[in-house]
Design a protein around this motif. Sequence first.
Motif, PDB file in Angstrom:
ATOM      1  N   UNK A  67       0.843  -1.194   0.000  1.00 32.87           N
ATOM      2  CA  UNK A  67       0.000   0.000   0.000  1.00 32.87           C
ATOM      3  C   UNK A  67       0.880   1.247   0.000  1.00 32.87           C
ATOM      4  N   UNK A  68       0.293   2.350  -0.355  1.00 33.57           N
ATOM      5  CA  UNK A  68       1.020   3.618  -0.342  1.00 33.57           C
ATOM      6  C   UNK A  68       1.553   3.904   1.061  1.00 33.57           C
ATOM      7  N   UNK A  69       2.794   4.326   1.141  1.00 34.82           N
ATOM      8  CA  UNK A  69       3.497   4.711   2.373  1.00 34.82           C
ATOM      9  C   UNK A  69       3.848   3.516   3.260  1.00 34.82           C
ATOM     10  N   UNK A  70       3.674   2.294   2.731  1.00 29.81           N
ATOM     11  CA  UNK A  70       4.030   1.118   3.524  1.00 29.81           C
ATOM     12  C   UNK A  70       5.523   1.144   3.844  1.00 29.81           C
ATOM     13  N   UNK A  71       5.861   0.919   5.121  1.00 30.69           N
ATOM     14  CA  UNK A  71       7.243   0.853   5.603  1.00 30.69           C
ATOM     15  C   UNK A  71       8.015   2.142   5.329  1.00 30.69           C
ATOM     16  N   UNK A  72       7.285   3.251   5.375  1.00 28.19           N
ATOM     17  CA  UNK A  72       7.897   4.567   5.205  1.00 28.19           C
ATOM     18  C   UNK A  72       7.659   5.382   6.465  1.00 28.19           C
ATOM     19  N   UNK A  73       8.734   5.878   7.034  1.00 26.44           N
ATOM     20  CA  UNK A  73       8.609   6.804   8.171  1.00 26.44           C
ATOM     21  C   UNK A  73       8.459   8.211   7.613  1.00 26.44           C
ATOM     22  N   UNK A  74       7.322   8.820   7.897  1.00 29.83           N
ATOM     23  CA  UNK A  74       7.033  10.125   7.305  1.00 29.83           C
ATOM     24  C   UNK A  74       7.840  11.235   7.974  1.00 29.83           C
ATOM     25  N   UNK A  75       8.232  12.210   7.195  1.00 27.36           N
ATOM     26  CA  UNK A  75       8.889  13.405   7.726  1.00 27.36           C
ATOM     27  C   UNK A  75       8.004  14.033   8.803  1.00 27.36           C
ATOM     28  N   UNK A  76       8.594  14.303   9.977  1.00 26.82           N
ATOM     29  CA  UNK A  76       7.851  14.926  11.065  1.00 26.82           C
ATOM     30  C   UNK A  76       6.933  13.983  11.825  1.00 26.82           C
ATOM     31  N   UNK A  77       7.032  12.667  11.577  1.00 28.40           N
ATOM     32  CA  UNK A  77       6.145  11.735  12.269  1.00 28.40           C
ATOM     33  C   UNK A  77       6.505  11.590  13.741  1.00 28.40           C
ATOM     34  N   UNK A  78       7.717  11.951  14.119  1.00 27.46           N
ATOM     35  CA  UNK A  78       8.122  11.945  15.530  1.00 27.46           C
ATOM     36  C   UNK A  78       7.754  13.280  16.167  1.00 27.46           C
ATOM     37  N   UNK A  79       8.393  14.342  15.725  1.00 28.31           N
ATOM     38  CA  UNK A  79       8.040  15.705  16.148  1.00 28.31           C
ATOM     39  C   UNK A  79       8.183  16.623  14.944  1.00 28.31           C
ATOM     40  N   UNK A  80       7.418  17.716  14.983  1.00 27.50           N
ATOM     41  CA  UNK A  80       7.464  18.687  13.888  1.00 27.50           C
ATOM     42  C   UNK A  80       8.169  19.953  14.333  1.00 27.50           C
ATOM     43  N   UNK A  81       8.761  20.633  13.407  1.00 32.60           N
ATOM     44  CA  UNK A  81       9.421  21.903  13.703  1.00 32.60           C
ATOM     45  C   UNK A  81       8.437  22.837  14.389  1.00 32.60           C
TER      46      UNK A  81
END
Length: 440
Positions: free
Chosen positions: A161-175
């Motif tokens: 699926x789309x975004x599978x096994x992808x850590x998204x930018x800012x998924x931990x904390x955002x600026x």
Amino acid sequence: MSNAATRPAGPDHLWSVDEHLEDILTTVRPLEPIELQLLDAQGCVLVDDVTVPLSLPPFDNSSMDGYAVRVADVAGASEEFPAVLEVVGDVAAGAAELTPVGPGQAARIMTGAPLPPGAEAVVPVEWTDGGLGEGPVAGMRARSLAPEGAEGHVRVHRPAEARAHVRARGSDVKAGDLALEAGTVLGPPQIALLAAIGRGTARVRPRPRVVVVSTGSELVQPGEELGSGQIYDSNSFALTAAARDAGAIAYRVGAVVDDADTLRATIEDQLVRADLLVTTGGVSVGAYDVVKEALAHVGDEDEPGSGIDFRKLAMQPGKPQGFGAIGPDHTPLLALPGNPVSSYVSFELFVRPVIRTLMGLKDVHRPSATATLRADKALSSPKGRRQFLRGTYADGEVTAVGGAGSHLVAALAHADALIVVPEDVESVEPGTDVEVVLLG
């Protein structure tokens, strides 16, 4: 330390526990903030809020070793009918230049590596033939060493699926997010976060330096041979360990003999490395109460605002106590009784809150709870004294260990709570709810 004078009280005034503690805590002030390198700041209290200057992770990246692909190219893939994709390159962690992934293409990618342009998902290497037919992992590692232009093809056996096994930018904390609040104690996870957002230092209140001095000519250091009438010095070890447990940098001074000049000189020598001085022993009314003799009039003339006030408290154990300031910087000093249990209980009630106050913590006290007393008979307590009995606490119940004697070190070693018996209570029946101070 503030120069505020203690409340007026005659020498025969019997202070309550609360009065004595309030007098101490309204006088002691948190240490001044300093900027420390991250590892030096461990255990310290953060002074300012810290916001995130950049998002974490700072880019989309793979959470698996595998292949970066377009979703449409692996739709319907199976063991029987795998999707066969052209491998156009490798993407390692830290890669600066990324080869775009077009229709019918894939890029080998390592965990933590940035997702290349055009890719929409990552298929784990276990879902493929590894690119060379040598087994998934071996094939993948071998392909990473293949010469340029020899990428070949990979067979993918499962759709993604789309975004599978992808850590998204800012998924931990955002600026712009709040990373850590002022008042946070910096432990390993907090230091890791500061490092991850690029902070090499932290503005904190330093851990207070506590010097512990025990007194008594009868005291011998552990490991040495006891002579007639001698005992081992356990108080300085107990209080130094307790100070470190409270968050301080603690130094233990070996037992000082019962000589006022020697003790005064020892304390003056220690002032250079002390934010707080703690003595144990010599504060009662005996002929050799050296702490009172040495410190009762310290600073009265030469150092306005300093001096030690010795007082009696309505508590058991720990009736004799001393508190004040000493030296040109008005370093706080707490003089505790010499009996081991009295000394330790006094530390928990009075010294630990001072250490936590110097650190800049909001909550300076041990947690307390209500527990049901488990006992074979009623516990007695002297009228007009707040008694602190040692106990073991579990599942809302507390059991007294040892007796009321202030010398019972063995019982103290098995206790994880203090049972509090109020001043107006002389007997506590089994099954009664009591307040407990939790030491663990």
